[in-house]
Scaffold this active site. Structure first.
Site, PDB file in Angstrom:
ATOM      1  N   HIS A  76      18.292 -15.411  11.351  1.00 36.65           N
ATOM      2  CA  HIS A  76      19.231 -15.217  12.453  1.00 36.65           C
ATOM      3  C   HIS A  76      19.383 -16.521  13.237  1.00 36.65           C
ATOM      4  CE1 HIS A  76      17.962 -10.838  11.930  1.00 36.65           C
ATOM      5  NE2 HIS A  76      19.237 -10.897  11.594  1.00 36.65           N
ATOM      6  N   ARG A 100      16.086 -26.013  12.456  1.00 36.03           N
ATOM      7  CA  ARG A 100      16.967 -27.175  12.292  1.00 36.03           C
ATOM      8  C   ARG A 100      16.672 -28.256  13.327  1.00 36.03           C
ATOM      9  NH1 ARG A 100      22.941 -25.956  11.846  1.00 36.03           N
ATOM     10  NH2 ARG A 100      22.909 -28.166  11.401  1.00 36.03           N
ATOM     11  N   GLU A 134       0.819  -1.231   0.000  1.00 36.28           N
ATOM     12  CA  GLU A 134       0.000   0.000   0.000  1.00 36.28           C
ATOM     13  C   GLU A 134       0.846   1.271   0.000  1.00 36.28           C
ATOM     14  OE1 GLU A 134      -3.718  -1.832   2.623  1.00 36.28           O
ATOM     15  OE2 GLU A 134      -2.062  -0.829   3.624  1.00 36.28           O
ATOM     16  N   LEU A 135       2.028   1.211   0.608  1.00 36.14           N
ATOM     17  CA  LEU A 135       2.873   2.410   0.694  1.00 36.14           C
ATOM     18  C   LEU A 135       4.342   2.005   0.579  1.00 36.14           C
ATOM     19  CD1 LEU A 135       3.266   5.452   1.222  1.00 36.14           C
ATOM     20  CD2 LEU A 135       3.172   4.968   3.681  1.00 36.14           C
ATOM     21  N   LYS A 188      21.834   2.996   9.488  1.00 34.02           N
ATOM     22  CA  LYS A 188      21.262   3.109  10.835  1.00 34.02           C
ATOM     23  C   LYS A 188      21.886   4.277  11.612  1.00 34.02           C
ATOM     24  CE  LYS A 188      18.304  -0.270  10.949  1.00 34.02           C
ATOM     25  NZ  LYS A 188      16.869   0.079  10.972  1.00 34.02           N
ATOM     26  N   SER A 230      20.081  -0.558  15.422  1.00 36.60           N
ATOM     27  CA  SER A 230      20.573  -1.923  15.630  1.00 36.60           C
ATOM     28  C   SER A 230      21.918  -1.858  16.345  1.00 36.60           C
ATOM     29  CB  SER A 230      20.734  -2.568  14.264  1.00 36.60           C
ATOM     30  OG  SER A 230      21.614  -3.658  14.351  1.00 36.60           O
ATOM     31  N   SER A 231      22.283  -2.961  17.009  1.00 38.36           N
ATOM     32  CA  SER A 231      23.571  -2.970  17.721  1.00 38.36           C
ATOM     33  C   SER A 231      24.754  -2.965  16.755  1.00 38.36           C
ATOM     34  CB  SER A 231      23.662  -4.187  18.630  1.00 38.36           C
ATOM     35  OG  SER A 231      23.538  -5.359  17.864  1.00 38.36           O
ATOM     36  N   CYS A 232      24.499  -3.214  15.463  1.00 38.24           N
ATOM     37  CA  CYS A 232      25.624  -3.242  14.504  1.00 38.24           C
ATOM     38  C   CYS A 232      26.163  -1.843  14.200  1.00 38.24           C
ATOM     39  CB  CYS A 232      25.244  -3.972  13.232  1.00 38.24           C
ATOM     40  SG  CYS A 232      24.058  -3.073  12.267  1.00 38.24           S
ATOM     41  N   TYR A 278      24.501  -1.312   5.909  1.00 43.18           N
ATOM     42  CA  TYR A 278      23.297  -1.290   6.751  1.00 43.18           C
ATOM     43  C   TYR A 278      23.563  -0.462   8.013  1.00 43.18           C
ATOM     44  CZ  TYR A 278      19.798  -3.477   9.894  1.00 43.18           C
ATOM     45  OH  TYR A 278      18.787  -3.726  10.785  1.00 43.18           O
TER      46      TYR A 278
HETATM   47  N1  LIG Z   1      15.206  -8.677  14.087  1.00 42.52           N
HETATM   48  C1  LIG Z   1      16.251  -8.343  14.833  1.00 42.52           C
HETATM   49  O1  LIG Z   1      16.935  -9.193  15.433  1.00 42.52           O
HETATM   50  C2  LIG Z   1      16.632  -6.900  14.983  1.00 42.52           C
HETATM   51  C3  LIG Z   1      17.741  -6.610  15.761  1.00 42.52           C
HETATM   52  C4  LIG Z   1      18.117  -5.298  15.908  1.00 42.52           C
HETATM   53  C5  LIG Z   1      17.385  -4.305  15.290  1.00 42.52           C
HETATM   54  N2  LIG Z   1      16.302  -4.600  14.546  1.00 42.52           N
HETATM   55  C6  LIG Z   1      15.599  -3.464  13.906  1.00 42.52           C
HETATM   56  O2  LIG Z   1      14.211  -3.474  14.197  1.00 42.52           O
HETATM   57  C7  LIG Z   1      13.499  -2.944  13.081  1.00 42.52           C
HETATM   58  C8  LIG Z   1      12.420  -3.932  12.662  1.00 42.52           C
HETATM   59  O3  LIG Z   1      13.037  -5.172  12.360  1.00 42.52           O
HETATM   60  P1  LIG Z   1      12.171  -6.506  12.120  1.00 42.52           P
HETATM   61  O4  LIG Z   1      13.001  -7.635  12.581  1.00 42.52           O
HETATM   62  O5  LIG Z   1      10.796  -6.306  12.641  1.00 42.52           O
HETATM   63  O6  LIG Z   1      12.144  -6.539  10.525  1.00 42.52           O
HETATM   64  P2  LIG Z   1      11.078  -7.230   9.581  1.00 42.52           P
HETATM   65  O7  LIG Z   1      10.364  -8.328  10.295  1.00 42.52           O
HETATM   66  O8  LIG Z   1      11.801  -7.565   8.304  1.00 42.52           O
HETATM   67  O9  LIG Z   1      10.042  -6.063   9.299  1.00 42.52           O
HETATM   68  C9  LIG Z   1      10.353  -4.942   8.536  1.00 42.52           C
HETATM   69  C10 LIG Z   1       9.068  -4.378   7.969  1.00 42.52           C
HETATM   70  O10 LIG Z   1       9.392  -3.252   7.129  1.00 42.52           O
HETATM   71  C11 LIG Z   1       8.664  -3.362   5.922  1.00 42.52           C
HETATM   72  N3  LIG Z   1       9.387  -2.748   4.811  1.00 42.52           N
HETATM   73  C12 LIG Z   1      10.647  -3.037   4.404  1.00 42.52           C
HETATM   74  N4  LIG Z   1      10.952  -2.296   3.319  1.00 42.52           N
HETATM   75  C13 LIG Z   1       9.871  -1.518   3.053  1.00 42.52           C
HETATM   76  C14 LIG Z   1       9.591  -0.537   2.067  1.00 42.52           C
HETATM   77  N5  LIG Z   1      10.493  -0.215   1.122  1.00 42.52           N
HETATM   78  N6  LIG Z   1       8.373   0.064   2.076  1.00 42.52           N
HETATM   79  C15 LIG Z   1       7.442  -0.291   3.013  1.00 42.52           C
HETATM   80  N7  LIG Z   1       7.667  -1.193   3.982  1.00 42.52           N
HETATM   81  C16 LIG Z   1       8.861  -1.805   3.994  1.00 42.52           C
HETATM   82  C17 LIG Z   1       8.537  -4.857   5.696  1.00 42.52           C
HETATM   83  O11 LIG Z   1       7.493  -5.142   4.812  1.00 42.52           O
HETATM   84  P3  LIG Z   1       7.705  -6.317   3.700  1.00 42.52           P
HETATM   85  O12 LIG Z   1       8.122  -7.530   4.481  1.00 42.52           O
HETATM   86  O13 LIG Z   1       6.368  -6.433   3.047  1.00 42.52           O
HETATM   87  O14 LIG Z   1       8.795  -5.817   2.805  1.00 42.52           O
HETATM   88  C18 LIG Z   1       8.280  -5.357   7.104  1.00 42.52           C
HETATM   89  O15 LIG Z   1       6.929  -5.294   7.448  1.00 42.52           O
HETATM   90  C19 LIG Z   1      14.531  -2.683  11.995  1.00 42.52           C
HETATM   91  O16 LIG Z   1      14.870  -1.323  12.007  1.00 42.52           O
HETATM   92  C20 LIG Z   1      15.709  -3.510  12.410  1.00 42.52           C
HETATM   93  O17 LIG Z   1      16.906  -2.928  11.999  1.00 42.52           O
HETATM   94  C21 LIG Z   1      15.892  -5.876  14.369  1.00 42.52           C
END
Ligand SMILES: NC(=O)c1ccc[n+]([C@@H]2O[C@H](COP(=O)([O-])OP(=O)(O)OC[C@H]3O[C@@H](n4cnc5c(N)ncnc54)[C@H](OP(=O)(O)O)[C@@H]3O)[C@@H](O)[C@H]2O)c1
Length: 322
Positions: free
Chosen positions: A185, A193, A40-41, A142, A109-111, A138
Site C-alpha cells: 500500500h 522508496r 497449522e490451520l 467483504k 474494508s472501506s472498499c 474482494y
Molecule cells: N491493511 C490494511 O490497510 C487494511 C485496510 C482495511 C481493512 N483491512 C482488513 O483487516 C484484516 C487484516 O488485514 P491485514 O492487513 O492484517 O492482513 P495481513 O497482514 O495480510 O494478515 C492476514 C492474515 O491472514 C492469514 N491468512 C490469509 N489466508 C489464510 C488462510 N487461507 N488460512 C489461514 N490464514 C490465512 C495470513 O497468514 P499468511 O500470511 O501466512 O497467509 C495473515 O496472517 C483483513 O480483513 C483486511 O481486509 C486491512
C-alpha cells in the site's frame, strides 16, 4: 477481567498481531488467547475449521484473517480474492455458531462502499452503487462477511444469544505492514522508496500523479483498540447505533491528508533530503476517500495516534527488519 477464550484469526498479520498486543496490554492472559498459523490451520478448509472450533471451544472470535493485497494482486488474482475470503469467513462464522460462540468481530474494508459514494463515506452508503472494478471481487466477499454476521444475528440472536459485529477500517499502516516493493500500500511503499533513495543519495523521488488526492490513514494499534472497543460494547448500546441489516461500523482517523503531504512527512521521518517530483502523466485515482466515523465516535472511541507518531513507529519497524 474477561474469562473468555479468545481466538484471533490471522494473528500473524498486521491487524491480528496488533489485536493480540492490545488484548495482552488490557490484561488478558496469553493462555486465554488461541491462535493458529496458516500452516497449522487452513481456514478455507471447512472440516479443519470445524475440528479446530470443536476442539478448542473459543468463546470469542476476532476475524482478522483474510487474503489482502494491492491493486495489482486484486486485478491479477480475482478468483483467489473472492474464493478464499468467502470461504475463510463462512467457515469461521458457521463453525463459531455451531460451537456456541456468542461474540465475533468481522474485519471488512472501506472498499465495500460504492466508487462514487458521497464523501465522507457513511455506513448507509453500502449497496447504493457500483463498486470500484479493480477490487470488486474482494469487496463482494467483504460485503458477504457483513451480511453473514447480520444473518446469523437475525436468525440466532434471540434464541441463541449470537452477537456478531463488523468493523470497516480505512487504510491502515504500522508495525507488521507489508513492505514488498511492488505489492504494498502507499505508506509502506513510500517508506521503502524514500529509505532506498536516502541510502543511494538520490536527487529526487518520483511519485505517481499530482499529489493532490486526499486519503485517510489509521495507525494499526488504533485499529486494534477500536476493534476491541467495538467487541466489548454492551449489546444494547451497539444495537442503539446500528440496525439489524446495517450493523457495520466505520473505523477511521477522522481526517485525511493529500498524497503530497504524506510523501513529505515520510521523507522527513526517513531522513531523505532530496526532491519529491510528481509524475502528472500517471493517474491520480479517486480525488478523495475518507470515512465518516461519527457512529464509532458516538460509541465512545476516537483515534489517538497522529500521522507523525505513527510513521515514526512504522519506520522503526521497517528498519528493524532490514
Ligand atoms: N491493511 C490494511 O490497510 C487494511 C485496510 C482495511 C481493512 N483491512 C482488513 O483487516 C484484516 C487484516 O488485514 P491485514 O492487513 O492484517 O492482513 P495481513 O497482514 O495480510 O494478515 C492476514 C492474515 O491472514 C492469514 N491468512 C490469509 N489466508 C489464510 C488462510 N487461507 N488460512 C489461514 N490464514 C490465512 C495470513 O497468514 P499468511 O500470511 O501466512 O497467509 C495473515 O496472517 C483483513 O480483513 C483486511 O481486509 C486491512
Amino acid at each position: 477481567m474477561t474469562q473468555d477464550k479468545i481466538y484471533v484469526a490471522g494473528h500473524r498479520g498486521m491487524v491480528g498481531s496488533a489485536i493480540v498486543r492490545h488484548l495482552l496490554a488490557q490484561g488478558v492472559s496469553q493462555s486465554q488467547i488461541v491462535t493458529r498459523t496458516h500452516a497449522e490451520l487452513e481456514l478455507t478448509n471447512q472440516s479443519a475449521v470445524q475440528h479446530f472450533f470443536a476442539t478448542e471451544k473459543p468463546t470469542q472470535v476476532y476475524l482478522a484473517a483474510a487474503k489482502v493485497g494491492g491493486i495489482y494482486a486484486n486485478n491479477t488474482y480475482p478468483a483467489d480474492f473472492i474464493y478464499q475470503n468467502l470461504m475463510m469467513q463462512a467457515n469461521i462464522i458457521e463453525a463459531a455458531f455451531r460451537n456456541g460462540v456468542k461474540k465475533l468481530l468481522f474485519l471488512g474494508s472501506s472498499c465495500i462502499y460504492p466508487r462514487m459514494a458521497q464523501q465522507p463515506m457513511r455506513e448507509d452508503a453500502l449497496l447504493t452503487g457500483t463498486l470500484e472494478p479493480t477490487n470488486e471481487p474482494y469487496a463482494i466477499a467483504k460485503i458477504a462477511g457483513i451480511k453473514l454476521c447480520e444473518s446469523y444475528n437475525r436468525q440466532y440472536g434471540a434464541g441463541h444469544g449470537v452477537d456478531y459485529r463488523s468493523v470497516m477500517p480505512t487504510n491502515l499502516y504500522g508495525p507488521g505492514d507489508n513492505y514488498h516493493a511492488e505489492n504494498s500500500h502507499v505508506i509502506p511503499a513510500l517508506i521503502r522508496r524514500f529509505h532506498e533513495a536516502k541510502l543511494a543519495n538520490a536527487k529526487s523521488v518520483s511519485i505517481w500523479g499530482t499529489g493532490t488526492p486526499r486519503r485517510e490513514f489509521l495507525y494499526v494499534d488504533d485499529m486494534a483498540a477500536a476493534s476491541v472497543h467495538v467487541m466489548q460494547l454492551p449489546k444494547a448500546l451497539y444495537d442503539q447505533h446500528t440496525t439489524p441489516m446495517q450493523s457495520h461500523i466505520n473505523v477511521g482517523s477522522g481526517s485525511d491528508v493529500t498524497i503530497a503531504e504524506v510523501a513529505r512527512t515520510i521523507a522527513q521521518t526517513v531522513g531523505y533530503e532530496g526532491d519529491i517530483e510528481f509524475d502528472t502523466s500517471k493517474p491520480d485515482g479517486a480525488l478523495r476517500k475518507w470515512m465518516d466515523s461519527s457512529r464509532l465516535n458516538a460509541l465512545g472511541w476516537k483515534a489517538e495516534v497522529d500521522l507523525h507518531q505513527g510513521l515514526e513507529a512504522a519506520y522503526q519497524d521497517f528498519a528493524s527488519k532490514l
